[in-house]
Scaffold this motif. Structure first.
Motif, PDB file in Angstrom:
ATOM      1  N   ASP A 148       0.940  -1.184  -0.108  1.00  0.00           N
ATOM      2  CA  ASP A 148      -0.001   0.042  -0.219  1.00  0.00           C
ATOM      3  C   ASP A 148       0.870   1.514   0.062  1.00  0.00           C
ATOM      4  OD1 ASP A 148      -2.125  -1.639  -0.032  1.00  0.00           O
ATOM      5  OD2 ASP A 148      -3.249  -0.743   1.936  1.00  0.00           O
TER       6      ASP A 148
ATOM      7  N   LYS B 251       1.674   1.670  -3.504  1.00  0.00           N
ATOM      8  CA  LYS B 251       0.797   2.060  -4.340  1.00  0.00           C
ATOM      9  C   LYS B 251       0.485   3.624  -4.139  1.00  0.00           C
ATOM     10  CE  LYS B 251      -1.213  -1.707  -6.149  1.00  0.00           C
ATOM     11  NZ  LYS B 251      -1.300  -1.910  -7.349  1.00  0.00           N
ATOM     12  N   VAL B 252       0.725   4.185  -3.045  1.00  0.00           N
ATOM     13  CA  VAL B 252       0.145   5.729  -2.858  1.00  0.00           C
ATOM     14  C   VAL B 252       1.413   6.177  -3.525  1.00  0.00           C
ATOM     15  CG1 VAL B 252       0.646   7.417  -1.021  1.00  0.00           C
ATOM     16  CG2 VAL B 252      -0.554   5.472  -0.387  1.00  0.00           C
TER      17      VAL B 252
ATOM     18  N   GLN C  90       0.981   6.490  -7.430  1.00  0.00           N
ATOM     19  CA  GLN C  90      -0.202   7.102  -7.705  1.00  0.00           C
ATOM     20  C   GLN C  90       0.352   8.684  -7.888  1.00  0.00           C
ATOM     21  OE1 GLN C  90      -3.570   6.683  -8.567  1.00  0.00           O
ATOM     22  NE2 GLN C  90      -2.755   4.276  -9.060  1.00  0.00           N
TER      23      GLN C  90
ATOM     24  N   TYR D  49      -8.100   7.533  -4.937  1.00  0.00           N
ATOM     25  CA  TYR D  49      -7.569   6.369  -4.953  1.00  0.00           C
ATOM     26  C   TYR D  49      -7.802   5.799  -3.595  1.00  0.00           C
ATOM     27  CZ  TYR D  49      -4.724   2.562  -6.181  1.00  0.00           C
ATOM     28  OH  TYR D  49      -4.019   1.208  -6.280  1.00  0.00           O
ATOM     29  N   GLU D  50      -8.243   4.424  -3.820  1.00  0.00           N
ATOM     30  CA  GLU D  50      -8.330   3.508  -2.547  1.00  0.00           C
ATOM     31  C   GLU D  50      -7.303   2.521  -2.444  1.00  0.00           C
ATOM     32  OE1 GLU D  50     -12.024   2.008  -0.424  1.00  0.00           O
ATOM     33  OE2 GLU D  50     -11.544   0.315  -1.772  1.00  0.00           O
ATOM     34  N   LEU D  51      -6.611   2.377  -1.399  1.00  0.00           N
ATOM     35  CA  LEU D  51      -5.413   1.368  -1.397  1.00  0.00           C
ATOM     36  C   LEU D  51      -6.046  -0.155  -1.229  1.00  0.00           C
ATOM     37  CD1 LEU D  51      -2.989   3.414   1.141  1.00  0.00           C
ATOM     38  CD2 LEU D  51      -3.217   3.391  -1.513  1.00  0.00           C
TER      39      LEU D  51
END
Length: 526
Positions: free
Chosen positions: A39, A42-43, A46, A465-467
């Motif tokens: 996660d 991912k952050v 993004q 955006y959702e992790l």
């Protein structure tokens, strides 16, 4: 047919209940370290993909180090709320005020939501302000006004000063500004506390009034129901209205709705986004308070207001942008056209990371499937429009808004002296219009540095955006919105010409030192 409809409804209810249960289990369980690291990556990925000014204030090597250090520091499983507390301070190091990370909160079933709506939390009725390094109760929407003007010392066993220090690390202003931190942490204190602690039924709060301490327990209480019982001793016969009276009532109701739309009625606070009045009977001085640029029929409001200024031959206009968090570019451009007396270009072409930014925005993993389907159907039109408006220059992509065109002032533009009241909560669009007024020396600024940067900010449209593992949501701007004018050094807001900060004594005495200074200066000019 009836059985089919009933079956669909049952399936939808079961899916909804299952999704609520699954979500709540997901955010409360201990996530494996490998999922937490995923996660974090991912952050950062993004941000790299969608944020056009990611390294404007923090160099790439520093930001790389921050994210890598976080991964190294997380060595044991933790739940989503604890992960938020660790990730938010790292995200804030980007130093872009429109980036925000949400905590993972519990979802409720329809039945639970219905029960929650029957109760209200006394703590949420309090409006806070952070002044002189202390948290004060500014006002209340509840019935207990005894705490207004008191300092909040402790909540349960936590010192408020410690909570404030922590909460300030979980969000950022634009660049190196600090005034937004002090203003925003007070204004949104209840929200930060909820993100930190989650749902609670009561809070034991320690207040300080002058030198004495006292404790109140704030609870969730039942909302008062409107009594349906009629008092038999007071029989009131319904008044039969004439046709003329009914028509007059309809006209009055329509006029009220029109007024509310034009001024942007805020139901929660029973106030308006836009307010206009003359300060003196002579109509020599006018005051325009703008709490935001987000709701209502702004064109009609400004047309009527500036027509009144022109008719009254008003000499001085006080524009109050304090605690104005921003909003629509179209509105501030329209407002500015009534304040300037020269040709102007409101914004530059916006730097973006994609030729199709609006499609990227619509196709986020948080977008409802119904919107995705509609966006997919409309994608040929969206793509063509985006490609027409996007150009490449020196290796960078730019999107062109209509506000980039050169234009002139409105026929009824104001020609008198302008004073602008600003503070740390003057952010985003309110900072952008302040940049224009400051750069052209069109106004005198009174108050404190704006929370939004003079040189622009990354906003426009937002990616939410959702992790995948922790279900935290990150929100980021996708377009660099900036005026043609720039200042050096970068990373600071619009500075006041006259620096004034209110104190708690001013608040308790209902004094407004910024406004009072302007009135005295006008009297001096006279």
């Amino acid at each position: 047919m009836k059985k089919t409809v009933l079956l669909v409804l049952v399936v939808l209810i079961l899916v909804s209940c299952t999704s609520v249960k699954t979500h709540n289990e997901q955010i409360t369980k201990l996530h494996p370290v490998v999922d937490l690291h995923e996660d974090i990556d991912k952050v950062y990925n993004q941000l790299k993909r969608h944020h056009p000014k990611l390294y404007q204030y923090t160099p790439k090597e520093v930001l790389d180090f921050k994210f890598d250090s976080l991964k190294e520091a997380i060595k044991t499983p933790i739940n989503s709320r604890e992960f938020y507390k660790k990730l938010a301070p790292v995200v804030s190091q980007v130093k872009q005020g429109h980036i925000s990370l949400g905590s993972a909160n519990k979802w409720y079933t329809k039945k639970e939501r219905k029960q929650l709506l029957k109760r209200k939390f006394e703590f949420y009725a309090l409006d806070f302000e952070y002044l002189q390094n202390k948290l004060w109760v500014k006002s209340t929407r509840g019935k207990d006004s005894t705490v207004v003007g008191c300092e909040v010392v402790k909540i349960e066993d936590d010192l408020v000063s410690d909570l404030i220090d922590v909460y300030k690390t979980r969000f950022s202003s634009d660049g190196y500004n600090t005034t937004l931190h002090n203003r925003y942490v007070g204004r949104r204190f209840s929200s930060f506390y909820y993100k930190d602690k989650g749902y609670v039924d009561s809070l034991r709060v320690t207040f300080k009034n002058e030198d004495s301490l006292f404790i109140k327990t704030l609870r969730r209480i039942e909302k008062k129901k409107k009594s349906k019982k009629k008092d038999s001793t007071k029989i009131v016969k319904p008044v039969k209205l004439t046709s003329a009276e009914k028509k007059a009532n309809r006209i009055a109701a329509k006029k009220k709705r029109k007024f509310n739309r034009m001024h942007g009625f805020i139901k929660k606070y029973k106030t308006y986004t836009r307010n206009f009045r003359f300060v003196e009977e002579a109509e020599d001085v006018a005051y325009m308070k703008l709490r935001g640029f987000t709701n209502g029929n702004y064109k009609r409001f400004y047309k009527e207001s500036f027509a009144k200024l022109d008719s009254a031959k008003t000499k001085y206009l006080i524009l109050d942008l304090r605690d104005n968090g921003g909003g629509r570019i179209a509105e501030i451009d329209y407002l500015y056209s009534h304040l300037t007396n020269k040709q102007y270009k409101f914004i530059e072409d916006s730097e973006v990371n994609s030729r199709i930014p609006f499609l990227k925005f619509l196709m986020s993993n948080t977008t409802p499937n119904s919107i995705k389907v509609l966006s997919g159907l409309a994608s040929p039109v969206i793509v063509v429009q985006n490609l027409i408006r996007t150009r490449k220059q020196e290796g960078k992509l730019y999107y062109r808004f209509r506000q980039t065109r050169l234009r002139g002032p409105r026929p009824l533009h104001f020609t008198g002296d302008i004073y602008v009241l600003i503070n740390g909560n003057s952010f985003s669009a309110s900072s952008l219009i302040s940049t224009h007024l400051k750069a052209t020396k069109r106004a005198t600024f009174v108050g404190e540095e704006t929370g939004g940067a003079y040189n622009g900010t990354v906003a426009g449209i937002y990616k939410l955006y959702e992790l995948p593992n922790t279900k935290l949501k990150i929100r980021m701007g996708m377009m660099q919105i900036e005026a043609p004018q720039k200042q050096s050094p970068d990373g600071y807001g619009v500075m006041p010409d006259i620096e004034i900060s209110s104190s708690i004594i001013d608040r308790n005495l209902k004094k407004d030192p910024e406004f009072d200074w302007v009135i005295k200066d006008i009297e001096r000019k006279r």
